[in-house]
Design a protein around this motif. Structure first.
Motif, PDB file in Angstrom:
ATOM      1  N   PRO A   1      26.309 -96.196 -68.479  1.00  0.00           N
ATOM      2  CA  PRO A   1      27.865 -95.970 -68.629  1.00  0.00           C
ATOM      3  C   PRO A   1      28.215 -94.970 -69.721  1.00  0.00           C
ATOM      4  O   PRO A   1      27.437 -95.186 -70.972  1.00  0.00           O
ATOM      5  N   SER A   2      29.336 -94.064 -69.490  1.00  0.00           N
ATOM      6  CA  SER A   2      29.746 -93.325 -70.757  1.00  0.00           C
ATOM      7  C   SER A   2      30.591 -94.098 -71.301  1.00  0.00           C
ATOM      8  O   SER A   2      31.483 -94.826 -70.858  1.00  0.00           O
TER       9      SER A   2
ATOM     10  N   ARG B   1      33.097 -99.085 -56.093  1.00  0.00           N
ATOM     11  CA  ARG B   1      31.892 -98.283 -56.424  1.00  0.00           C
ATOM     12  C   ARG B   1      31.468 -97.910 -55.010  1.00  0.00           C
ATOM     13  O   ARG B   1      30.959 -96.885 -54.856  1.00  0.00           O
TER      14      ARG B   1
ATOM     15  N   LYS C   1      35.449 -94.813 -59.118  1.00  0.00           N
ATOM     16  CA  LYS C   1      34.923 -94.934 -60.424  1.00  0.00           C
ATOM     17  C   LYS C   1      35.387 -96.214 -60.938  1.00  0.00           C
ATOM     18  O   LYS C   1      36.461 -96.621 -60.743  1.00  0.00           O
TER      19      LYS C   1
ATOM     20  N   ALA D   1      35.644 -98.367 -64.884  1.00  0.00           N
ATOM     21  CA  ALA D   1      35.661 -98.356 -66.471  1.00  0.00           C
ATOM     22  C   ALA D   1      35.909 -99.729 -66.946  1.00  0.00           C
ATOM     23  O   ALA D   1      36.856-100.408 -66.617  1.00  0.00           O
TER      24      ALA D   1
ATOM     25  N   GLN E   1      26.525-102.604 -66.761  1.00  0.00           N
ATOM     26  CA  GLN E   1      25.816-101.249 -66.862  1.00  0.00           C
ATOM     27  C   GLN E   1      25.965-100.379 -65.673  1.00  0.00           C
ATOM     28  O   GLN E   1      25.451 -99.138 -65.494  1.00  0.00           O
TER      29      GLN E   1
ATOM     30  N   ALA F   1      28.870 -99.773 -64.371  1.00  0.00           N
ATOM     31  CA  ALA F   1      30.103 -99.030 -64.492  1.00  0.00           C
ATOM     32  C   ALA F   1      30.100 -97.549 -64.742  1.00  0.00           C
ATOM     33  O   ALA F   1      28.885 -97.288 -65.276  1.00  0.00           O
ATOM     34  N   ASP F   2      30.834 -96.763 -64.586  1.00  0.00           N
ATOM     35  CA  ASP F   2      30.778 -95.598 -64.828  1.00  0.00           C
ATOM     36  C   ASP F   2      31.196 -95.056 -66.431  1.00  0.00           C
ATOM     37  O   ASP F   2      30.638 -94.265 -66.949  1.00  0.00           O
ATOM     38  N   PHE F   3      32.080 -96.134 -66.974  1.00  0.00           N
ATOM     39  CA  PHE F   3      32.564 -96.104 -68.460  1.00  0.00           C
ATOM     40  C   PHE F   3      32.267 -97.457 -68.767  1.00  0.00           C
ATOM     41  O   PHE F   3      32.783 -98.202 -68.129  1.00  0.00           O
ATOM     42  N   LEU F   4      32.007 -97.523 -69.995  1.00  0.00           N
ATOM     43  CA  LEU F   4      31.962 -98.852 -70.614  1.00  0.00           C
ATOM     44  C   LEU F   4      32.389 -98.811 -72.108  1.00  0.00           C
ATOM     45  O   LEU F   4      31.747 -98.167 -73.015  1.00  0.00           O
TER      46      LEU F   4
END
Length: 287
Positions: free
Chosen positions: A3-4, A242, A247, A249, A260, A262-265
């Motif tokens: 994730p980003s 998802r 998405k 976060a 892990q 997720a798209d964002f963390l």
């Protein structure tokens, strides 16, 4: 792909979103001073606090369970919403939501029973639950339900009955808890039946499941705030989002199972990370 943690990239996704749902857990209220009662520190008078949150525990010892919830009520009365509560409440202001996600609708689903999200909403000018509803899926700490007639109502009295007054301090003096007779515990004003806390206990069905599922199925962005994603059904909502292409976060103090995916963390105190993500470095716009 991991994730980003790129706030700018997150805000780009946020701006394009049309159905934003926040799924909040105990970590949302941690900075306000509300204990999680799970994991380390999850003991109350040598009892596993989670074991007291069951119908069986109440049937076997309503005096003990009511003392536990009296303590929680007194603690909740003394705390205030934190910056993460406020950040979510600001999303409930239509004029402000349009500035960060022009075409979006927002819904908050909370597993917390402390009422802090609703308190933050009531203090935010322009916030409107009709357009940005709150679903308190595990009930409310300050609600009571009669075990005889089923009457349900809010009760913010402190204490809720005279016999509970001061019992929250007993543990600090390392004294044995009192055994309060049934007729001195909180009683229904309609039928004199025994009241229970208006929360959803382990083994009971959470509230609003059908409405929540419909909202989750439409969500194109899920904000997972302060929850370890271990208590179902809430733990499955991020996966549901998802699965249909939305998405997610995650805003958590530390990495937990499933994050892990997720798209964002964004790791750290959510009272810091959430405002930064939503409003650019914590600078909230005034609604």
């Amino acid at each position: 792909m991991p994730p980003s943690s790129d706030y700018t990239a997150f805000r780009a996704i946020l701006r394009q979103s049309e159905h934003i749902v926040a799924i909040a857990g105990a970590g949302l209220s941690a900075a306000s001073g509300i204990p999680t009662f799970r994991g380390s520190g999850g003991l109350w008078r040598s009892h596993d606090a989670a074991s007291l949150a069951t119908p069986r525990a109440f049937t076997e010892n309503p005096s003990r369970v009511w003392q536990f919830y009296h303590m929680r009520r007194e603690k909740a009365r003394k705390v205030e919403p934190n910056a993460a509560h406020t950040a979510l409440a600001v999303l409930a202001v239509p004029e402000h939501l349009r500035t960060i996600a022009p075409d979006a609708k927002f819904t908050l689903i909370t597993q917390n029973v402390d009422g802090l999200s609703r308190a933050a909403l009531s203090r935010t000018p322009g916030a409107d639950e009709r357009t940005a509803p709150i679903f308190e899926m595990h009930g409310r700490l300050f609600q009571t339900i009669c075990t005889s007639c089923g009457d349900s109502r809010m009760n913010t009295n402190s204490p809720i009955c005279p016999a509970l007054a001061g019992t929250e301090a007993i543990v600090e003096r390392h004294e044995t808890e009192p055994d309060i007779p049934l007729d001195e515990l909180p009683l229904c004003t309609r039928c004199s039946g025994l009241l229970r806390p208006g929360v959803v206990w382990f083994g009971e069905t959470p509230h609003y499941l059908r409405e929540i599922q419909e909202i989750v199925e439409k969500a194109d962005l899920g904000l997972i705030v302060g929850t370890s994603s271990t208590v179902y059904p809430a733990a499955g909502y991020a996966a549901d989002i998802r699965e249909h292409g939305g998405k997610t976060a995650v805003f958590n103090l530390q990495d937990s199972e499933g994050d892990q995916d997720a798209d964002f963390l964004f790791l750290g105190p959510c009272e810091e990370t959430l405002p930064r993500a939503l409003f650019a470095y914590g600078e909230q716009a005034n609604p």
